[in-house]
Write an enzyme that holds these catalytic residues in place. Structure first.
Site, PDB file in Angstrom:
ATOM      1  N   SER A   1      13.569  21.080 -16.233  1.00  0.00           N
ATOM      2  CA  SER A   1      12.351  21.850 -16.451  1.00  0.00           C
ATOM      3  C   SER A   1      12.719  23.139 -17.167  1.00  0.00           C
ATOM      4  CB  SER A   1      11.710  22.156 -15.095  1.00  0.00           C
ATOM      5  OG  SER A   1      10.892  23.298 -15.197  1.00  0.00           O
TER       6      SER A   1
ATOM      7  N   HIS B   1       0.836  -1.223   0.000  1.00  0.00           N
ATOM      8  CA  HIS B   1       0.000   0.000   0.000  1.00  0.00           C
ATOM      9  C   HIS B   1       0.865   1.266   0.000  1.00  0.00           C
ATOM     10  CE1 HIS B   1      -3.267  -2.760   1.399  1.00  0.00           C
ATOM     11  NE2 HIS B   1      -2.276  -3.283   2.096  1.00  0.00           N
TER      12      HIS B   1
ATOM     13  N   GLU C   1       8.791   8.054 -16.839  1.00  0.00           N
ATOM     14  CA  GLU C   1       7.408   8.487 -17.063  1.00  0.00           C
ATOM     15  C   GLU C   1       6.954   8.114 -18.473  1.00  0.00           C
ATOM     16  OE1 GLU C   1       7.152  12.669 -15.867  1.00  0.00           O
ATOM     17  OE2 GLU C   1       8.519  12.161 -14.242  1.00  0.00           O
TER      18      GLU C   1
ATOM     19  N   LYS D   1      15.029  21.499 -11.167  1.00  0.00           N
ATOM     20  CA  LYS D   1      14.359  20.217 -11.429  1.00  0.00           C
ATOM     21  C   LYS D   1      15.207  19.230 -12.212  1.00  0.00           C
ATOM     22  CE  LYS D   1      10.545  19.047 -10.948  1.00  0.00           C
ATOM     23  NZ  LYS D   1       9.191  19.368 -11.360  1.00  0.00           N
TER      24      LYS D   1
END
Ligand code: ARG
Length: 464
Positions: A284, A163, A297, A290
């Protein structure tokens, strides 16, 4: 009849012209040219088989084979000039060009008894067979890289999650191997279904079979197929090899996606377990600080694309009448795109896993004493207390530590523990050791060192 209709290979009975939009709607050359080499290979073998059947003379056969070789060179050197008016697909384009090179009198004999229906199915199987061999190679490389890392970094401990909540300590290599075995099953499935791809539909004709005594087994052998499709109606209709590939890829990419998801989480500042190499990250455009795990992804995102192609293709073939229907032309784009996606994805995943850095100190720092609550319960189990009871006792210890504002159950001290349950003895303090917890999991498949090493050995053997 005048104009381009006369030139079209099926133009004989047609008098009108084709709606230009229909022409565009109907063409597949823009994408099926990807199979130009397989189309030519198939035609060369077909010329040998029709010669054997007495349709072509030896010299006609050789002229066709040489002419096709020239057509192939034109594609390879990017000098093939497409005639959009007449070149509907790769099959008609190659034959049209062959006629220009060797003359239509001989070139016109090549297609005897053959249909684009058996031709296209043959081309696709030949094409896919080679692509699957490459995919298999990439998958083995990915697995080797994973197993090598698991073996090298066997000592790193980290929290295992259920979880996405800290559950029990595990080895980082245990996590790696959990995915390795999933991908090993993908490898096994790939090796199983690829043999169904490598069957020859050539010689099935349009649907009813070949009337010129063509030796289909000879043809199949010439093209390196493992055998023939035993029924001509099925031979031209069967796209299960496409479906199986898409389904296989869907499951495999699902594994890639879940693997990526874990690593995305592990690479956040909050976790900090891994850092991706710059080669697989991007920045970024706005926030200078970043470093994004775009590779992961994209791997996660592209799995959806493959799943969509699989579902879409099943809709296309569902309810089709027997033998060939033009709907089947819709098989190529999803298959091509899926193969490209899968091939690139596995290589990217290999790049990621072979170059990432792990931070064992961060992994260790994320281990908390409450993750040993089960071990505390197990301690009393070893003293003969039933687990349901020990679970409760250990829970009381966790609560007590919380109430007292302690950093963990290890801070309670022996006296308090004994107040909670008098069966706790001095040796209970040994429980508060992550390494010990991990090493206790000795049964097959567990996270102790010997067991993970055994998993590594098993995987290595499967990769031989
Ligand atoms: N371009 C077609 C395809 O990809 C080739 C087969 C065409 N056959 C036909 N009977 N029109 O399916």
């Amino acid at each position: 009849m005048s104009g381009p209709e006369k030139l079209k290979l099926w133009g004989g009975r047609f008098t009108g012209t084709t709606d230009p939009l229909m022409q565009m709607y109907n063409e597949s050359l823009s994408y099926d040219k990807r199979m130009y080499a397989q189309d030519i290979l198939g035609s060369q073998a077909y010329a040998r088989a029709t010669c054997k059947a007495g349709i072509l003379t030896d010299s006609e056969r050789d002229t066709i084979i040489e002419g096709l070789e020239k057509v192939k060179q034109e594609w390879a050197s990017n000098t093939f000039v497409v005639k959009p008016d007449v070149d509907e697909d790769i099959h008609t384009a190659n034959e049209r060009r062959l006629g220009e090179i060797i003359g239509t009198h001989i070139a016109g004999k090549l297609h005897t008894g053959r249909s684009r229906n058996d031709q296209v199915a043959t081309d696709m199987r030949l094409w896919l067979r080679d692509e699957l061999a490459e995919i298999e190679k990439h998958l083995v490389e990915f697995l080797r890289a994973t197993v090598a890392r698991a073996s090298e970094q066997i000592d790193a401990l980290m929290p295992g999650y259920t979880h996405v909540q800290r559950a029990q300590p595990i080895r980082w290599s245990h996590w790696l191997m959990s995915h390795a075995f999933e991908f090993l099953a993908d490898l096994e499935r790939l090796r199983e279904f690829k043999k169904r791809v490598n069957r020859s539909p050539l010689g099935c004709g349009a649907l009813a079979g070949n009337p010129f005594n063509l030796d289909r087994e000879f043809l199949a052998k010439e093209l390196g197929f493992d055998g023939v499709i035993p029924n001509s109606l099925l031979g031209v209709a069967d796209r299960d090899f496409v479906t199986e590939t898409l389904q296989w890829a869907t499951l495999m990419m699902n594994h890639v996606s879940r693997w990526s998801e874990d690593l995305i989480i592990y690479s956040t500042a909050e976790f900090g377990f891994v850092t991706l190499a710059d080669a697989y990250s991007t920045g970024s455009s706005l926030m200078p600080q970043k470093k994004n795990s775009d590779s992961l992804e994209l791997l996660r995102g592209k799995s959806g694309r493959v799943f969509g192609q699989m579902a879409g293709f099943l809709y296309t073939v569902k309810g089709l009448p027997s033998s060939y229907n033009k709907d089947l032309q819709e098989d190529k784009e999803p298959l091509f795109d899926c193969v490209t996606t899968v091939k690139n994805s596995i290589q990217i995943a290999t790049g990621v896993v072979s170059t990432l850095n792990i931070h064992p100190e961060k992994m260790k720092a994320a281990l908390t004493m409450d993750m040993l609550a089960t071990d505390l319960a197990d301690y009393l189990v070893r003293k003969g207390v039933p687990f349901r009871e020990t679970h409760h006792i250990s829970g009381s210890c966790v609560r007590e530590a919380e109430v007292r504002g302690l950093s963990g159950i290890d801070q309670l001290g022996l006296e308090t523990l004994q107040k909670i349950d008098k069966r706790f003895e001095a040796d209970v303090l040994q429980v508060f050791d992550f390494e010990r917890s991990v090493e206790l999991r000795q049964s097959t498949g567990g996270t102790c060192k010997a067991s993970v090493l055994k998993q590594i050995e098993e995987a290595t053997n499967l990769l031989q």
